[in-house]
Design a protein around this motif. Structure first.
Motif, PDB file in Angstrom:
ATOM      1  N   ASN A  46       0.848  -1.179   0.000  1.00  0.00           N
ATOM      2  CA  ASN A  46       0.000   0.000   0.000  1.00  0.00           C
ATOM      3  C   ASN A  46       0.892   1.241   0.000  1.00  0.00           C
ATOM      4  N   TYR A  47       0.501   2.259  -0.763  1.00  0.00           N
ATOM      5  CA  TYR A  47       1.387   3.410  -0.911  1.00  0.00           C
ATOM      6  C   TYR A  47       1.631   4.144   0.402  1.00  0.00           C
ATOM      7  N   ARG A  48       0.664   4.119   1.310  1.00  0.00           N
ATOM      8  CA  ARG A  48       0.903   4.724   2.624  1.00  0.00           C
ATOM      9  C   ARG A  48       1.939   3.920   3.412  1.00  0.00           C
ATOM     10  N   ASP A  49       1.886   2.590   3.266  1.00  0.00           N
ATOM     11  CA  ASP A  49       2.889   1.747   3.924  1.00  0.00           C
ATOM     12  C   ASP A  49       4.262   1.935   3.293  1.00  0.00           C
ATOM     13  N   ILE A  62      10.577  14.296   2.018  1.00  0.00           N
ATOM     14  CA  ILE A  62       9.313  14.995   1.821  1.00  0.00           C
ATOM     15  C   ILE A  62       8.322  14.539   2.888  1.00  0.00           C
ATOM     16  N   THR A  63       7.283  15.315   3.074  1.00  0.00           N
ATOM     17  CA  THR A  63       6.285  14.984   4.092  1.00  0.00           C
ATOM     18  C   THR A  63       5.359  13.877   3.597  1.00  0.00           C
ATOM     19  N   ARG A  64       4.675  13.252   4.549  1.00  0.00           N
ATOM     20  CA  ARG A  64       3.677  12.241   4.191  1.00  0.00           C
ATOM     21  C   ARG A  64       2.596  12.855   3.302  1.00  0.00           C
ATOM     22  N   SER A 107      -6.544  -6.095  -3.464  1.00  0.00           N
ATOM     23  CA  SER A 107      -5.503  -5.147  -3.844  1.00  0.00           C
ATOM     24  C   SER A 107      -5.016  -4.331  -2.655  1.00  0.00           C
ATOM     25  N   SER A 108      -3.754  -3.923  -2.733  1.00  0.00           N
ATOM     26  CA  SER A 108      -3.221  -2.988  -1.740  1.00  0.00           C
ATOM     27  C   SER A 108      -3.655  -1.556  -2.032  1.00  0.00           C
ATOM     28  N   ASP A 134      -7.042  -1.414   2.701  1.00  0.00           N
ATOM     29  CA  ASP A 134      -7.573  -0.412   3.621  1.00  0.00           C
ATOM     30  C   ASP A 134      -8.772  -0.922   4.410  1.00  0.00           C
ATOM     31  N   ASP A 135      -9.332  -2.076   4.011  1.00  0.00           N
ATOM     32  CA  ASP A 135     -10.489  -2.624   4.710  1.00  0.00           C
ATOM     33  C   ASP A 135     -10.138  -3.203   6.072  1.00  0.00           C
ATOM     34  N   ILE A 136      -8.861  -3.498   6.274  1.00  0.00           N
ATOM     35  CA  ILE A 136      -8.464  -4.148   7.520  1.00  0.00           C
ATOM     36  C   ILE A 136      -7.274  -3.419   8.132  1.00  0.00           C
ATOM     37  N   GLU A 137      -7.218  -3.448   9.448  1.00  0.00           N
ATOM     38  CA  GLU A 137      -6.057  -2.899  10.145  1.00  0.00           C
ATOM     39  C   GLU A 137      -5.054  -4.026  10.297  1.00  0.00           C
ATOM     40  N   ALA A 138      -4.186  -4.138   9.327  1.00  0.00           N
ATOM     41  CA  ALA A 138      -3.258  -5.259   9.306  1.00  0.00           C
ATOM     42  C   ALA A 138      -2.006  -4.852   8.551  1.00  0.00           C
ATOM     43  N   ALA A 139      -1.015  -5.708   8.637  1.00  0.00           N
ATOM     44  CA  ALA A 139       0.238  -5.450   7.942  1.00  0.00           C
ATOM     45  C   ALA A 139       0.053  -5.583   6.443  1.00  0.00           C
ATOM     46  N   SER A 140       0.819  -4.788   5.704  1.00  0.00           N
ATOM     47  CA  SER A 140       0.762  -4.836   4.243  1.00  0.00           C
ATOM     48  C   SER A 140       1.477  -6.073   3.739  1.00  0.00           C
TER      49      SER A 140
END
Length: 216
Positions: A46-49, A62-64, A107-108, A134-140
């Motif tokens: 996932n791009y946030r990860d 750069i910032t998040r 998909s991530s 994004d549907d789950i709070e879990a590791a990528s």
């Protein structure tokens, strides 16, 4: 096999070449200008990860917020203007529907990115489930969480699910979840480790033939 779980990038649409170009030429030089990052480290995440990973491993310049904005702008251009649907995808989905084999996009990418692809190619009604990391709070990926969750959503044990993946992290995640893994070899990922996969195919018709044989 009783269900088929499809990754999106590189498996349903040919987006990986565009993402590799974006990451190599734009985002990594901006985010980690002093480091040479192997793109295989990031594939399937996932791009946030990806930002969290780069910050932890290298430190970011750069910032998040800027990182997320650049990815969001790139996603809209890639998914609405550039990508093509892989040959035979629509026919494969129709054949699986005729066999009452449940299918899912796993998909991530966030749901709005997945939605761009499904809307563009008129696939909104072709999948039984659409699952984002994004549907789950879990590791990528390469953690198995998203595929374990997907198996639960389709109501099929993981060992009876076929996963089609193209990235090293995605292949490892699907294997760790206990699914049957079909690795799709694409040039964008180069010589990655595909050894955890149960089968490796080199063309879209290879995906179709393998999946139909496994679900016959």
């Amino acid at each position: 096999m009783s269900a088929v779980l499809f990754d999106m990038d590189g498996v349903l649409v040919d987006s990986e070449d565009y993402w590799v170009q974006f990451e190599r030429e734009e985002i990594l030089p901006a985010a980690v200008p002093d480091d040479d990052v192997d793109l295989a480290e990031l594939s399937g995440m996932n791009y946030r990860d990806i930002y969290d990973y780069l910050e932890a491993e290298y430190g970011t310049a750069i910032t998040r917020e800027e990182f997320v904005e650049r990815f969001t702008e790139a996603a809209e251009e890639i998914y609405t203007e550039r990508v093509a649907l892989l040959d035979g995808t629509r026919d494969l989905l129709e054949r699986l529907d005729e066999r009452d084999v449940p299918t899912a996009v796993v998909s991530s990418s966030p749901h709005d990115w997945i939605g761009m692809v499904l809307e563009r190619f008129d696939l909104e009604d072709e999948f039984d489930h659409v699952i984002s990391a994004d549907d789950i709070e879990a590791a990528s990926k390469p953690a198995p969480d998203v595929f374990e969750y997907a198996a639960g959503e389709v109501g099929v044990p993981a060992e009876e699910c076929v996963v089609v993946e193209d990235s090293e992290n995605g292949i490892e995640a699907a294997a760790r979840a206990g699914t049957y893994v079909v690795a799709y070899r694409i040039d964008a990922h180069g010589d990655i480790d595909r050894s955890p996969a149960d089968a490796v195919v080199d063309a879209p018709d290879g995906i179709r033939e393998t999946i139909l044989k496994l679900t016959d």
